[in-house]
Design an enzyme around this catalytic site. Sequence first.
Site, mmCIF file in Angstrom:
data_model
loop_
_atom_site.group_PDB
_atom_site.id
_atom_site.type_symbol
_atom_site.label_atom_id
_atom_site.label_comp_id
_atom_site.label_asym_id
_atom_site.label_seq_id
_atom_site.Cartn_x
_atom_site.Cartn_y
_atom_site.Cartn_z
ATOM 1 N N ARG A 51 19.948 -1.141 9.215
ATOM 2 C CA ARG A 51 18.505 -0.837 9.276
ATOM 3 C C ARG A 51 18.298 0.372 10.182
ATOM 4 O O ARG A 51 17.492 1.253 9.893
ATOM 5 C CB ARG A 51 17.700 -2.038 9.792
ATOM 6 C CG ARG A 51 16.258 -1.669 10.104
ATOM 7 C CD ARG A 51 15.309 -2.855 10.256
ATOM 8 N NE ARG A 51 15.874 -4.014 10.878
ATOM 9 C CZ ARG A 51 16.154 -4.132 12.186
ATOM 10 N NH1 ARG A 51 15.913 -3.138 13.018
ATOM 11 N NH2 ARG A 51 16.679 -5.248 12.665
ATOM 12 N N TYR A 104 -4.130 9.587 -4.303
ATOM 13 C CA TYR A 104 -3.423 8.625 -5.150
ATOM 14 C C TYR A 104 -4.007 7.233 -4.861
ATOM 15 O O TYR A 104 -4.191 6.865 -3.691
ATOM 16 C CB TYR A 104 -1.922 8.686 -4.836
ATOM 17 C CG TYR A 104 -1.179 7.497 -5.363
ATOM 18 C CD1 TYR A 104 -1.147 7.214 -6.722
ATOM 19 C CD2 TYR A 104 -0.520 6.625 -4.503
ATOM 20 C CE1 TYR A 104 -0.477 6.098 -7.202
ATOM 21 C CE2 TYR A 104 0.150 5.520 -4.966
ATOM 22 C CZ TYR A 104 0.159 5.254 -6.325
ATOM 23 O OH TYR A 104 0.812 4.149 -6.796
ATOM 24 N N ASP A 177 0.822 15.094 1.718
ATOM 25 C CA ASP A 177 1.619 14.408 0.700
ATOM 26 C C ASP A 177 2.072 15.484 -0.286
ATOM 27 O O ASP A 177 1.266 16.020 -1.052
ATOM 28 C CB ASP A 177 0.769 13.338 0.016
ATOM 29 C CG ASP A 177 1.570 12.533 -1.014
ATOM 30 O OD1 ASP A 177 2.531 13.091 -1.587
ATOM 31 O OD2 ASP A 177 1.224 11.364 -1.246
ATOM 32 N N LYS A 202 9.406 10.235 -7.448
ATOM 33 C CA LYS A 202 8.909 11.199 -8.421
ATOM 34 C C LYS A 202 9.904 12.355 -8.584
ATOM 35 O O LYS A 202 11.022 12.128 -8.975
ATOM 36 C CB LYS A 202 7.512 11.662 -7.999
ATOM 37 C CG LYS A 202 6.567 10.493 -7.630
ATOM 38 C CD LYS A 202 6.276 9.610 -8.799
ATOM 39 C CE LYS A 202 5.671 8.239 -8.541
ATOM 40 N NZ LYS A 202 5.107 7.840 -7.302
HETATM 41 C C1 LIG Z 1 1.032 11.429 -4.629
HETATM 42 C C2 LIG Z 1 1.649 10.083 -4.394
HETATM 43 N N1 LIG Z 1 1.871 9.668 -3.136
HETATM 44 C C3 LIG Z 1 2.419 8.461 -2.876
HETATM 45 C C4 LIG Z 1 2.760 7.591 -3.880
HETATM 46 C C5 LIG Z 1 3.339 6.249 -3.541
HETATM 47 O O1 LIG Z 1 4.722 6.242 -3.720
HETATM 48 P P1 LIG Z 1 5.579 4.979 -4.189
HETATM 49 O O2 LIG Z 1 5.074 4.568 -5.539
HETATM 50 O O3 LIG Z 1 6.986 5.491 -4.179
HETATM 51 O O4 LIG Z 1 5.350 3.898 -3.172
HETATM 52 C C6 LIG Z 1 2.571 7.992 -5.210
HETATM 53 C C7 LIG Z 1 2.931 7.086 -6.313
HETATM 54 O O5 LIG Z 1 2.592 7.308 -7.460
HETATM 55 C C8 LIG Z 1 1.988 9.258 -5.468
HETATM 56 O O6 LIG Z 1 1.755 9.690 -6.724
#
Ligand SMILES: Cc1ncc(COP(=O)(O)O)c(C=O)c1O
Length: 383
Positions: A51, A104, A177, A202
């Site tokens: 961890r 998101y 982000d 992604k």
């Molecule tokens: C722009 C963005 N940030 C964060 C996330 C969250 O990531 P995760 O699905 O890997 O938890 C997503 C998921 O679609 C996203 O599109």
Amino acid sequence: MADKSGFETRAIHAGYEPDPTTGAVIPPIFATSTYKQDGVGGLRGGYEYSRSANPTRTALEGALAAVEDGERGFAFASGLAAEDTLVRGLCAPGEHVVLPDDAYGGTFRLFDKVEQVWGLAHTPVPVSDIDAVRAAIRPGETRLVWVETPTNPLLNVADIEALAAVAHDAGALLVVDNTFATPYLQQPLTLGADVAVHSTTKYVGGHSDVVGGALVVRDHELAERIGFHQNAMGAVAGPFDCFLTHRGLKTLGVRMDRHCDNAERVVEFLAGHDAVTDVIYPGLPEHPGHAVASRQMRRYGGMVSFRVAGGEAEALAVCDRTRVFILGESLGGVESLIEHPGRMTHASVAGTDLEVPADLVRLSVGIETADDLLADLDHALGG
Ligand SMILES: Cc1ncc(COP(=O)(O)O)c(C=O)c1O
């Protein structure tokens, strides 16, 4: 920060030297939870318990820091796990965060349903409007200005450099982000942001075969705090997931160029189609964020949204009719995906200020043969 080699060189080599014992060119999957100590406290290379640290994760984290030009990278079990660690690592109950009003949906839900219960207030604002961000900041209380750019799914663009100044003037940190843009197309830390966040699920992973998240921070103090909370909260990425994510990262540059090439073809096609009322893509000169995107991005990415004549029913029908574009959530993989944000990825924000238009369709344009993608969309739009 010292590595001045090109993006692709860093993506392929940073974070790992061929294994001194075997010469293995690729970081092995260290499927171990613990490590033999040479006498009590005699750790080999600092490894004690997985961890806290695992060599497969260390390699990925080094590469992530290098491609974002950051001080240190941290890998998590998912993007949301990374976000939660960041927020609860840097904020305290009673503080406040400014959020994109088209964040998101899962990010908004995290703030609205989890962090708020814990005592953290939030204000959603259009992050493309610098005055609105400035007005939403509560002096002395706002700890983070949180930005997605381009946003999901409306592809609004935030000016990272300007917002870094606004956040810093108020004693807050700027978090970006960078999932949609990726470090190949945009490097928030070099533009003044303090933390870059990724859903590595992604584009970084890139093959729709692993869920993961990452944080990359610009300075030592933030690195210490996040490192502490990564271990204390425990939402780490496992070694198998790190292996896959790191393998994906190595080809990020070439994949992104093809994603962008194909997205440009798709945008041109949709813009000329009678069944489409609006095409949303930061690469279009008429997009309100085009000038800022041109300044801070290398190209405009693989995500395209569009609105369909005929409203929600027709938008849903288009999503059902494609064959090459797979109907599914997520984005950023080599295969093209189509989705209806209102009913799918953004269903959790229905009825709130963050609700998205019902006639909106979102594409994650993959790296297949472009002509096949256009033919598929033509068929789906009834051409
Ligand atoms: C722009 C963005 N940030 C964060 C996330 C969250 O990531 P995760 O699905 O890997 O938890 C997503 C998921 O679609 C996203 O599109």
